[in-house]
Design a protein around this motif. Sequence first.
Motif, PDB file in Angstrom:
ATOM      1  N   VAL A  31       0.846  -1.197   0.000  1.00 33.47           N
ATOM      2  CA  VAL A  31       0.000   0.000   0.000  1.00 33.47           C
ATOM      3  C   VAL A  31       0.879   1.245   0.000  1.00 33.47           C
ATOM      4  CG1 VAL A  31      -1.690   1.308   1.328  1.00 33.47           C
ATOM      5  CG2 VAL A  31      -1.928  -1.157   1.119  1.00 33.47           C
ATOM      6  N   ALA A  32       1.994   1.193   0.722  1.00 38.70           N
ATOM      7  CA  ALA A  32       2.891   2.347   0.807  1.00 38.70           C
ATOM      8  C   ALA A  32       3.427   2.731  -0.569  1.00 38.70           C
ATOM      9  CB  ALA A  32       4.043   2.049   1.759  1.00 38.70           C
ATOM     10  N   GLU A  33       3.650   1.760  -1.443  1.00 36.69           N
ATOM     11  CA  GLU A  33       4.146   2.046  -2.785  1.00 36.69           C
ATOM     12  C   GLU A  33       3.146   2.860  -3.609  1.00 36.69           C
ATOM     13  OE1 GLU A  33       7.196   1.492  -3.973  1.00 36.69           O
ATOM     14  OE2 GLU A  33       7.690   0.756  -1.965  1.00 36.69           O
ATOM     15  N   LEU A  34       1.866   2.791  -3.254  1.00 38.11           N
ATOM     16  CA  LEU A  34       0.836   3.514  -3.998  1.00 38.11           C
ATOM     17  C   LEU A  34       0.594   4.917  -3.455  1.00 38.11           C
ATOM     18  CD1 LEU A  34      -1.760   0.623  -4.273  1.00 38.11           C
ATOM     19  CD2 LEU A  34      -0.129   1.342  -6.002  1.00 38.11           C
ATOM     20  N   LEU A  35       1.029   5.178  -2.227  1.00 36.51           N
ATOM     21  CA  LEU A  35       0.766   6.460  -1.583  1.00 36.51           C
ATOM     22  C   LEU A  35       1.692   7.554  -2.127  1.00 36.51           C
ATOM     23  CD1 LEU A  35       0.345   5.309   2.125  1.00 36.51           C
ATOM     24  CD2 LEU A  35      -1.446   5.890   0.490  1.00 36.51           C
ATOM     25  N   PRO A  36       1.348   8.818  -1.906  1.00 40.31           N
ATOM     26  CA  PRO A  36       2.246   9.915  -2.289  1.00 40.31           C
ATOM     27  C   PRO A  36       3.570   9.835  -1.540  1.00 40.31           C
ATOM     28  CG  PRO A  36       0.045  10.743  -1.846  1.00 40.31           C
ATOM     29  CD  PRO A  36       0.059   9.311  -1.441  1.00 40.31           C
ATOM     30  N   ALA A  37       4.580  10.527  -2.026  1.00 40.39           N
ATOM     31  CA  ALA A  37       5.957  10.377  -1.560  1.00 40.39           C
ATOM     32  C   ALA A  37       6.119  10.618  -0.065  1.00 40.39           C
ATOM     33  CB  ALA A  37       6.875  11.319  -2.336  1.00 40.39           C
ATOM     34  N   ARG A  38       5.519  11.659   0.470  1.00 40.51           N
ATOM     35  CA  ARG A  38       5.707  11.981   1.891  1.00 40.51           C
ATOM     36  C   ARG A  38       5.152  10.874   2.787  1.00 40.51           C
ATOM     37  NH1 ARG A  38       9.159  14.356   4.607  1.00 40.51           N
ATOM     38  NH2 ARG A  38       9.014  12.440   5.723  1.00 40.51           N
ATOM     39  N   LYS A  39       3.977  10.360   2.458  1.00 42.22           N
ATOM     40  CA  LYS A  39       3.383   9.288   3.255  1.00 42.22           C
ATOM     41  C   LYS A  39       4.157   7.987   3.069  1.00 42.22           C
ATOM     42  CE  LYS A  39      -0.036  12.366   2.932  1.00 42.22           C
ATOM     43  NZ  LYS A  39       0.027  13.547   2.111  1.00 42.22           N
ATOM     44  N   ARG A  40       4.595   7.739   1.832  1.00 41.76           N
ATOM     45  CA  ARG A  40       5.374   6.530   1.544  1.00 41.76           C
ATOM     46  C   ARG A  40       6.664   6.529   2.343  1.00 41.76           C
ATOM     47  NH1 ARG A  40       5.354   6.834  -3.738  1.00 41.76           N
ATOM     48  NH2 ARG A  40       7.247   8.066  -3.904  1.00 41.76           N
ATOM     49  N   ARG A  41       7.328   7.679   2.417  1.00 34.59           N
ATOM     50  CA  ARG A  41       8.591   7.776   3.144  1.00 34.59           C
ATOM     51  C   ARG A  41       8.387   7.540   4.640  1.00 34.59           C
ATOM     52  NH1 ARG A  41      12.223  11.592   5.528  1.00 34.59           N
ATOM     53  NH2 ARG A  41      14.364  11.150   4.897  1.00 34.59           N
TER      54      ARG A  41
END
Length: 140
Positions: A31-41
């Motif tokens: 799921v993290a791979e689909l989120l925007p960069a700040r949330k993914r990080r």
Amino acid sequence: MSTDYQTGREGEFTYRGYTLDELQEMELDEVAELLPARKRRSITRGLSTEKQKLLEKVEGRGEEETANNPIRTHLRDMPVLPSFVGLTFAVYDGHEFERVEVAPEMLGHYLGEFVLTRTSVEHGQAGIGATRSSKFVPLK
């Protein structure tokens, strides 16, 4: 401004090409791979112990249970994940806990984005000690 979610032909919600059911079955890293960069990080660097405890609370609750008794949290910087959809949170705004019912369109945002921390100021008349020019209040 483009949105990453849309409704399919049957009116079914999709987020970056995945339906809500598919997103809920995915692991957190997927799921993290689909989120925007700040949330993914923030997810890939590791969630804090408080955020992990919140995830454990979410996994142990159902939609009916949180409608009457929302999950209380101070974690305004927690990204909205697919497992949160349909649940009710009570997010702290600095003064009190505000209820937030998580909808699918909230995926990829923070919980704190849906609870305002500041209220609009409504000024009254000038008080004691005000200067003469500021004491003028136009008649209505």
